[in-house]
Design an enzyme around this catalytic site. Structure first.
Site, PDB file in Angstrom:
ATOM      1  CE  LYS A   1      -3.999   1.890   2.494  1.00  0.00           C
ATOM      2  NZ  LYS A   1      -4.889   2.170   1.380  1.00  0.00           N
TER       3      LYS A   1
HETATM    4  C1  LIG Z   1      -6.690   0.445  -3.804  1.00  0.00           C
HETATM    5  C2  LIG Z   1      -7.390  -0.080  -2.599  1.00  0.00           C
HETATM    6  N1  LIG Z   1      -7.977  -1.282  -2.655  1.00  0.00           N
HETATM    7  C3  LIG Z   1      -8.620  -1.797  -1.589  1.00  0.00           C
HETATM    8  C4  LIG Z   1      -8.706  -1.114  -0.396  1.00  0.00           C
HETATM    9  C5  LIG Z   1      -9.396  -1.735   0.784  1.00  0.00           C
HETATM   10  O1  LIG Z   1      -8.459  -2.161   1.718  1.00  0.00           O
HETATM   11  P1  LIG Z   1      -8.792  -2.206   3.268  1.00  0.00           P
HETATM   12  O2  LIG Z   1     -10.007  -3.040   3.425  1.00  0.00           O
HETATM   13  O3  LIG Z   1      -7.606  -2.825   3.896  1.00  0.00           O
HETATM   14  O4  LIG Z   1      -9.024  -0.812   3.703  1.00  0.00           O
HETATM   15  C6  LIG Z   1      -8.122   0.143  -0.290  1.00  0.00           C
HETATM   16  C7  LIG Z   1      -8.181   0.897   0.955  1.00  0.00           C
HETATM   17  O5  LIG Z   1      -7.243   0.968   1.662  1.00  0.00           O
HETATM   18  C8  LIG Z   1      -7.438   0.668  -1.410  1.00  0.00           C
HETATM   19  O6  LIG Z   1      -6.853   1.870  -1.347  1.00  0.00           O
END
Ligand SMILES: Cc1ncc(COP(=O)(O)O)c(C=O)c1O
Length: 314
Positions: free
Chosen positions: A159
């Site tokens: 991320k």
């Molecule tokens: C590109 C992306 N996909 C999916 C998610 C969902 O991830 P999470 O459930 O860990 O927040 C996020 C959010 O953080 C995101 O930025």
């Protein structure tokens, strides 16, 4: 819209005033996107405030940093305890928590190894990302003209700040064309995810979501939804999703820390199912919100309560 400030931000182990959390314009992260971060929610539950899947988020942060050869000098436990303390000192029981590990001020070249690693944690009050109403009525979205980065370009299991230049293109395009959000396809044309959400597709009582190899983030909410589906005996699988499967789905929903569980009612102006929140989405939502509001048992130990000693952080 300005962020609603809180009193303190955590920086490398110390609390500093919100306004003192400043970076030099020549910091490496500003020029090259060299940061990894998290988004976590703290919920006001019936038993008091609690952070959702705190350690899992901090583990993903450390993993993201590891992929980019960034040495975080704090353990998952240290970071988790810092997040609990941050919410306590700022007295914002329901909030969004943003940890970030970044390459700071030092060298100006692309090679980042001469720049210090800085770790910050901030929190603030933040409402529903796609709107309160959206949780009930669903959102109108499009398939983006922008694809997700190809495998072996920008690693999508990290991320990383730089990934969100791609997300911004997707979200801005959707918004200027009158949609709430965009769904990105991967480089082979298969469904990947929203600009900031994972996606689930319901057909004939079963649910599928694209595998991580389709350039999707390993979402913590995605993982929670899969566990909830198994608890509810709803068949769920990771499966490659061709674009057209979206249009003929019975139901579709997004999930993520910001979006929580948000139904999708149309894609490219094509109605999905009945064009309203479907019964399976509602079941998943009821279970998810029941757990995070403390109204249902926290059977997976997903909540780290604020009002207990840090030794029980999870
Ligand atoms: C590109 C992306 N996909 C999916 C998610 C969902 O991830 P999470 O459930 O860990 O927040 C996020 C959010 O953080 C995101 O930025």
């Amino acid at each position: 819209m300005a962020l609603p400030k809180t009193e303190k931000i955590w920086h490398n182990g110390k609390f500093i005033p919100w306004d003192s959390a400043q970076l030099h314009v020549l910091s490496h992260v500003v020029h090259y996107g060299s940061g990894v971060f998290e988004g976590i929610r703290c919920y006001e539950t019936a038993q008091g405030p609690a952070i959702f899947r705190l350690q899992d988020h901090m583990q993903r942060l450390v993993n993201s940093a590891h992929i980019y050869r960034m040495d975080v000098s704090f353990s998952v436990d240290d970071l988790s305890n810092a997040a609990l303390e941050l919410v306590r000192v700022n007295k914002v029981p329901a909030c969004y928590i943003r940890p970030i590990v970044l390459r700071g001020y030092g060298d100006a070249g692309v090679n980042p190894t001469g720049n210090p690693i800085e770790t910050y944690l901030a929190c603030w009050e933040w409402g529903k990302y796609l709107g309160e109403e959206a949780l009930k009525t669903g959102v109108d979205v499009c398939v983006s003209s922008w694809n997700r980065p190809a495998p072996n370009t920008l690693p999508q299991m990290a991320k990383a700040a730089a990934n969100y230049m791609n997300s911004q293109l997707i979200r801005m395009e959707a918004k200027v064309n009158g949609y709430e959000e965009g769904i990105a396809l991967d480089t082979h044309g298969y469904v990947s995810e929203g600009s900031g959400e994972n996606i689930f597709v319901v057909k004939n009582g079963s649910i599928v979501t694209p595998p991580l190899a389709n350039s999707a983030l390993p979402g913590i909410t995605r993982d929670s939804i899969m566990k909830i589906c198994r608890d509810l005996d709803i068949p769920v699988a990771e499966q490659v999703v061709p674009r057209e499967m979206l249009y003929i789905a019975d139901e579709i929903f997004f999930c993520g820390t910001a979006a929580e569980v948000t139904p999708v009612r149309s894609i490219d102006r094509i109605k999905i199912g009945s064009g309203a929140r479907g019964p399976i989405t509602k079941r998943v939502q009821d279970e998810f919100f029941g757990i995070i509001n403390g109204k249902m048992p926290d059977r997976h130990n997903w909540l780290s309560p604020l009002n207990v000693p840090s030794a029980v952080v999870r």
